[in-house]
Design a protein around this motif. Sequence first.
Motif, PDB file in Angstrom:
ATOM      1  N   SER A 132       0.139   6.565  -3.302  1.00 23.47           N
ATOM      2  CA  SER A 132      -0.956   5.728  -2.800  1.00 23.47           C
ATOM      3  C   SER A 132      -0.562   4.254  -2.723  1.00 23.47           C
ATOM      4  CB  SER A 132      -2.196   5.891  -3.669  1.00 23.47           C
ATOM      5  OG  SER A 132      -1.903   5.532  -5.003  1.00 23.47           O
ATOM      6  N   MET A 164      -0.115   2.340   0.685  1.00 28.66           N
ATOM      7  CA  MET A 164      -1.194   1.719   1.475  1.00 28.66           C
ATOM      8  C   MET A 164      -1.162   0.201   1.405  1.00 28.66           C
ATOM      9  SD  MET A 164      -4.573   4.058   1.551  1.00 28.66           S
ATOM     10  CE  MET A 164      -4.943   4.203  -0.159  1.00 28.66           C
ATOM     11  N   PHE A 166      -3.004   3.346   6.012  1.00 32.59           N
ATOM     12  CA  PHE A 166      -3.515   4.630   5.531  1.00 32.59           C
ATOM     13  C   PHE A 166      -2.573   5.768   5.921  1.00 32.59           C
ATOM     14  CE2 PHE A 166      -6.268   8.383   6.210  1.00 32.59           C
ATOM     15  CZ  PHE A 166      -6.712   8.552   4.900  1.00 32.59           C
TER      16      PHE A 166
END
Length: 177
Positions: free
Chosen positions: A66, A69, A51
Motif C-alpha cells: 500500500s 500509493m 491507486f
Amino acid sequence: MDEVITIADAAALRSSAAAANSTSPSSSTSLLLPNNLPLISAFLACALAQFLKVFTTWYKERRWDSKRMVDSGGMPSSHSATVTALMVAIGLQEGTGGPAFAISVVLACIVMYDASGVRLHAGRQAELLNQIVCEFPPEHPLSSTRPLRELLGHTPVQVIAGAILGCIVGYLMRDTE
C-alpha cells in the motif's frame, strides 16, 4: 409560437447567469470546491495512477504494497497521467489554439522527459551507490548511512501508460454541455 435561440443569445444568457452567480452568496461555496474541470481532471488522473500502482506492484511482484500509493516511480507514471489529463482537459475545454493549451503541452513534455530521463537515471545511480555502500566494512564512516531512494523515475513504458491514462481521464471528464 416556438422561440428560436441563437448561439449568441445562449452565450449572452450564460455570461449573465455567471455574472449573477458571482455576486450571490453561493459563490463562496464554489471557491471551496473549484469548478475547474482541467484541475479536477489532473488530480483525478494522479489519484487513479497512484491507486493503480498497488495493483501493478501485485501483478509484478505478487505482493500487496500500500506504500506504492504515495511513492514515486512505478507503473503507471502519475506525473505523466497528471500533466496529460490537464493538457487534454484544457484542449477540450478551451481549444488547442490558446496560450493555456500551449503552456500545458510544454509542461507535459518537460515532466515526461524528466520522469523518463533525469529521474530514471538518478534512481539507477542511487541503486549503484547503495550497493557500493553495502560493501564498505562496518568501521567505515559511510557504512551506517541511510540508503538512497532508488525508485525515482519511470521507464518509457511507464510514462506512456501514464500518458494514456491521463488522456482517458481528461477525455471522460470533458464538459458535455
